[in-house]
Design a protein around this motif. Structure first.
Motif, short mmCIF file in Angstrom:
data_model
loop_
_atom_site.label_atom_id
_atom_site.label_comp_id
_atom_site.label_asym_id
_atom_site.label_seq_id
_atom_site.Cartn_x
_atom_site.Cartn_y
_atom_site.Cartn_z
N ILE A 189 40.39 54.28 70.79
CA ILE A 189 39.62 54.73 69.63
C ILE A 189 40.41 54.50 68.35
CG2 ILE A 189 38.44 56.72 68.58
CD1 ILE A 189 38.26 57.94 71.39
N ALA A 190 39.74 53.92 67.36
CA ALA A 190 40.42 53.63 66.09
C ALA A 190 39.93 54.55 64.99
CB ALA A 190 40.17 52.18 65.67
N TYR A 191 40.84 54.90 64.08
CA TYR A 191 40.46 55.68 62.90
C TYR A 191 40.51 54.77 61.70
CZ TYR A 191 40.39 59.32 59.34
OH TYR A 191 40.04 60.10 58.28
N LEU A 192 39.48 54.87 60.87
CA LEU A 192 39.39 53.98 59.71
C LEU A 192 39.12 54.82 58.47
CD1 LEU A 192 39.18 51.01 58.74
CD2 LEU A 192 36.75 51.11 59.29
N GLY A 193 40.05 54.81 57.52
CA GLY A 193 39.84 55.59 56.30
C GLY A 193 41.08 55.63 55.44
N PRO A 194 40.93 56.28 54.29
CA PRO A 194 42.05 56.38 53.36
C PRO A 194 43.06 57.42 53.84
CG PRO A 194 40.18 57.57 52.50
CD PRO A 194 39.72 56.95 53.78
N ASN A 195 44.21 57.41 53.23
CA ASN A 195 45.24 58.38 53.57
C ASN A 195 46.00 58.69 52.29
OD1 ASN A 195 46.95 59.99 55.10
ND2 ASN A 195 48.33 58.29 55.58
N ASP A 196 45.24 58.98 51.24
CA ASP A 196 45.89 59.07 49.94
C ASP A 196 45.76 60.43 49.27
OD1 ASP A 196 43.22 58.92 49.54
OD2 ASP A 196 43.25 57.13 48.30
N ASP A 197 44.83 61.26 49.72
CA ASP A 197 44.76 62.58 49.09
C ASP A 197 44.71 63.64 50.18
OD1 ASP A 197 42.27 62.28 50.11
OD2 ASP A 197 41.23 63.07 48.36
N ALA A 198 44.66 64.88 49.76
CA ALA A 198 44.80 65.99 50.70
C ALA A 198 43.73 65.94 51.78
CB ALA A 198 44.75 67.31 49.95
N ILE A 199 42.48 65.69 51.38
CA ILE A 199 41.41 65.77 52.36
C ILE A 199 41.49 64.62 53.37
CG2 ILE A 199 39.59 64.49 51.13
CD1 ILE A 199 39.02 67.84 52.82
N SER A 200 41.82 63.44 52.89
CA SER A 200 41.89 62.30 53.81
C SER A 200 43.09 62.44 54.74
CB SER A 200 41.93 60.98 53.04
OG SER A 200 43.02 60.95 52.15
N LYS A 201 44.17 62.98 54.22
CA LYS A 201 45.35 63.22 55.07
C LYS A 201 45.01 64.26 56.14
CE LYS A 201 48.90 62.60 51.49
NZ LYS A 201 49.25 61.20 51.48
N ALA A 202 44.28 65.30 55.72
CA ALA A 202 43.92 66.36 56.67
C ALA A 202 43.02 65.80 57.77
CB ALA A 202 43.20 67.49 55.93
N ARG A 203 42.09 64.96 57.39
CA ARG A 203 41.15 64.44 58.38
C ARG A 203 41.86 63.53 59.38
NH1 ARG A 203 35.43 63.23 55.72
NH2 ARG A 203 35.73 65.43 55.19
N LEU A 204 42.74 62.70 58.85
CA LEU A 204 43.49 61.80 59.73
C LEU A 204 44.40 62.60 60.68
CD1 LEU A 204 44.54 59.18 60.80
CD2 LEU A 204 45.91 58.88 58.73
N ALA A 205 45.06 63.60 60.11
CA ALA A 205 45.93 64.44 60.94
C ALA A 205 45.12 65.11 62.03
CB ALA A 205 46.62 65.48 60.07
N ALA A 206 43.93 65.58 61.66
CA ALA A 206 43.07 66.25 62.64
C ALA A 206 42.66 65.28 63.75
CB ALA A 206 41.83 66.81 61.94
N PHE A 207 42.41 64.04 63.37
CA PHE A 207 42.06 63.02 64.37
C PHE A 207 43.20 62.85 65.37
CE2 PHE A 207 42.50 58.49 65.55
CZ PHE A 207 41.35 58.34 66.31
N LYS A 208 44.42 62.77 64.83
CA LYS A 208 45.57 62.56 65.71
C LYS A 208 45.74 63.72 66.70
CE LYS A 208 48.16 59.52 62.60
NZ LYS A 208 49.24 59.43 61.59
N VAL A 209 45.59 64.92 66.17
CA VAL A 209 45.71 66.09 67.04
C VAL A 209 44.64 66.05 68.13
CG1 VAL A 209 45.46 68.60 67.14
CG2 VAL A 209 46.81 67.56 65.31
N ALA A 210 43.41 65.74 67.71
CA ALA A 210 42.30 65.72 68.66
C ALA A 210 42.53 64.66 69.75
CB ALA A 210 40.99 65.46 67.93
N MET A 211 43.07 63.53 69.34
CA MET A 211 43.34 62.46 70.32
C MET A 211 44.41 62.90 71.31
SD MET A 211 41.48 59.68 69.85
CE MET A 211 42.35 58.17 70.29
N LYS A 212 45.41 63.59 70.80
CA LYS A 212 46.49 64.08 71.65
C LYS A 212 45.94 65.10 72.65
CE LYS A 212 51.34 64.85 71.29
NZ LYS A 212 52.44 64.62 70.35
N THR A 213 45.16 66.01 72.12
CA THR A 213 44.56 67.04 72.98
C THR A 213 43.71 66.41 74.08
OG1 THR A 213 44.46 68.50 71.05
CG2 THR A 213 43.13 69.12 72.98
N ALA A 214 43.02 65.34 73.71
CA ALA A 214 42.16 64.67 74.69
C ALA A 214 42.98 63.78 75.63
CB ALA A 214 41.09 63.85 73.97
N GLY A 215 44.26 63.62 75.33
CA GLY A 215 45.12 62.83 76.20
C GLY A 215 44.96 61.33 76.07
#
Lengths: 344, 344
Positions: A189-215
């Motif tokens: 699964i790929a994530y596509l988006g910006p990583n430049d402000d608080a909300i985009s950083k939060a969303r990307l971080a959340a994606f990473k956590v979710a991926m880890k949780t899902a193994g």
DNA sequence: TTGTAAGCGTTATCAA
DNA sequence: TTGATAACGCTTACAA
């Protein structure tokens, strides 16, 4: 009728044969004026088409009787919808609002907010401020008096003593998306988006956590792009030429997703396999049957209600400063994922 | 840094050890102030983070140094795009702008504009006014001084002495659409849209003329609906149950068209034949490859440039009052018509 | 070149 | 209950 300049409190006073202070009293305070004079003033006002100049009032009182709304980006329907809904919610509570749209310009290649809009809105002296969308910088808001609450909708709470945030729970949103995709069998699964402000950083971080949780985080891909259709389009093209092609793409928001969808269509036309795709925000575009994009509903109505509540209830806003109100998001499943078979 | 109230001209004067009028002079007039004092004032201003309150200036001078932009409906991308483009064009000409969005509320079933927004914008005393979209009523603009030009973008010129209109040539737009459809063999063509304000009446009238010119007006169908996706959706459903089904539908604009497209999809799913469909405005939604809607490009960039020109050039606006600037529209052909075979 | 004072449309304080 | 008067942040004669 020739155009004539707006009548002032003075004109009304002259017409009614009273002092201008009395006219002011009639239009601000409910009582303390005799019925006789009140009627004469109202008649004169109606005759002259007088309505008080609200900004002169702000100037005199030091604080206007309205909420200032700053919309960061008019192009994203999420923001205009939330702004609209909040205005309605405020109106229901008897609170006026005035909305100004920011203008984002490119100064030497870097996106910045024209300070004139935000300064202009602040100079109007709003009772409260609603910021819809992510601001590149909040420094202009430093001059807002401490007593004026600033509510940030769909954005992470910044370092500002009077700031309050209302947003969806990104962690939960991403968890829902990743769980949905993995339950369909997707692993790469790929994530596509910006990583430049608080909300985009939060969303990307959340994606990473979710991926880890899902193994499945070992197969994770991340590609940064601008938060626009063009960003999504170009980003997707780059993702699909790599040697590690994903079977599903998680876009930062619906705007990025519709750009990605275009690129994926071209990819399929060129013989590629179908790729699952998700957006975020559940804008009306995602809901169009031709687009049919699986997306996260941020509960715009709830965000608007909560923001309106915070902006009209001083007690609540007083005890909420610095806090974040996280609303539970909801996954809306559509054809962009449901119609796609997962592969290894 | 604690939040502190905005510095005023008085604070700067005290800091620099000069009178407040001198501070005013430094910030308004280019010359007439000694270099010595000018520098001291500027230093003090920088130290205190002072920027002039533009609205207090408007109040004092009777006219602010900015263009007021009123956007009628944020939901239609045509309007937000034109507003954005015009702001940029104004900025290039060194002209500030301040944009406010109208709020449309339903009072006893009838759509009306909350007067507070337009009054609020007028009380700011703009040098010029741009109205993007169609206003239900222009009566609130009657109080605008005669010297202030009001430019209406994408709307028909109203009965207002200082009004100027910039819009696409509806007659030509409809001619292009009908010609395109008849050249594909369509004869039974339906029009779907509102008929409640000047621009919608003009567009419908233009459609009728174009149909007559093409010699197919005997087979013409007209169905009125609201200018929304929902309006297009419902209107299309009603059109398709009639005994006189059209082979092509001409929608008032892209928003109506995407609603119609949804309904047509359902019609086809239920075994119906494909129906050609056109929009108007060529918004970014029409251009999405999944939507691929044949539409009319109103030349938003040209509208914005023309509007900006009118709002900054007093000579031009002076001699243009009451006039309409008609821009030549362009047909953009996409799958919604090109992919459909005409039938009898 | 600089300062004083009046005024923009309103409200707030304080007498009357 | 009403009316002078000062003030909000700024500009602009006019005077110095």
């Amino acid at each position: 009728l020739p155009n004539q300049k707006r009548a002032t409190i003075r004109d009304v006073a002259a017409e009614a044969g009273v002092s201008k202070s009395l006219v002011s009293l009639v239009f601000s305070k409910a009582d303390g004026v005799s019925d006789d004079k009140r009627i004469r003033v109202m008649d004169a006002a109606k005759k002259l088409g007088f309505t008080p100049n609200v900004w002169a009032r702000s100037l005199a009182t030091g604080a206007g009787n309205f909420v200032g709304i700053l919309v960061v980006d008019l192009h994203n329907p999420l923001f205009t919808e939330i702004a609209d809904l909040t205005r309605r919610a405020l109106l229901e509570r008897g609170q006026n609002s005035f909305m100004a749209a920011a203008i984002i310009s490119e100064r030497n290649g870097k996106k910045t907010l024209e300070p004139s809009t935000v300064n202009g809105l602040l100079d109007l002296r709003p009772q409260g401020i609603l910021v819809v969308g992510s601001l590149p910088s909040v420094s202009a808001l430093k001059s807002v008096p401490d007593s004026v609450p600033i509510v940030f909708a769909t954005s992470v709470v910044p370092d500002l003593s009077n700031a309050i945030t209302v947003r969806s729970d990104e962690a939960e949103g991403m968890r829902l998306i990743v769980k949905h995709l993995t339950s369909l069998g997707h692993k790469r699964i790929a994530y596509l988006g910006p990583n430049d402000d608080a909300i985009s950083k939060a969303r990307l971080a959340a994606f990473k956590v979710a991926m880890k949780t899902a193994g499945v985080d070992k197969l994770m891909l991340v590609h940064e792009c601008e938060r626009t259709e063009a960003g999504g389009h170009n980003g997707t093209k780059l993702l699909m030429v790599g040697d590690q092609q994903p079977t599903a793409i998680v876009a930062f928001n619906d705007m990025v997703a519709i750009g990605a969808q275009e690129a994926l269509d071209q990819f399929v036309d060129a013989g590629g396999k179908k790729i699952a795709l998700t957006g975020y925000d559940n804008t009306y575009i995602a809901a169009l049957s031709k687009i049919s994009l699986t997306s996260i509903e941020q509960e715009k109505g709830a965000i608007a209600t909560q923001a309106a509540e915070l902006l009209t209830n001083r007690d609540l806003s007083g005890k909420s400063r610095g806090k974040e109100f996280l609303l539970l998001p909801r996954l809306v499943i559509r054809q962009s994922t449901a119609g796609v078979v997962a592969r290894d």
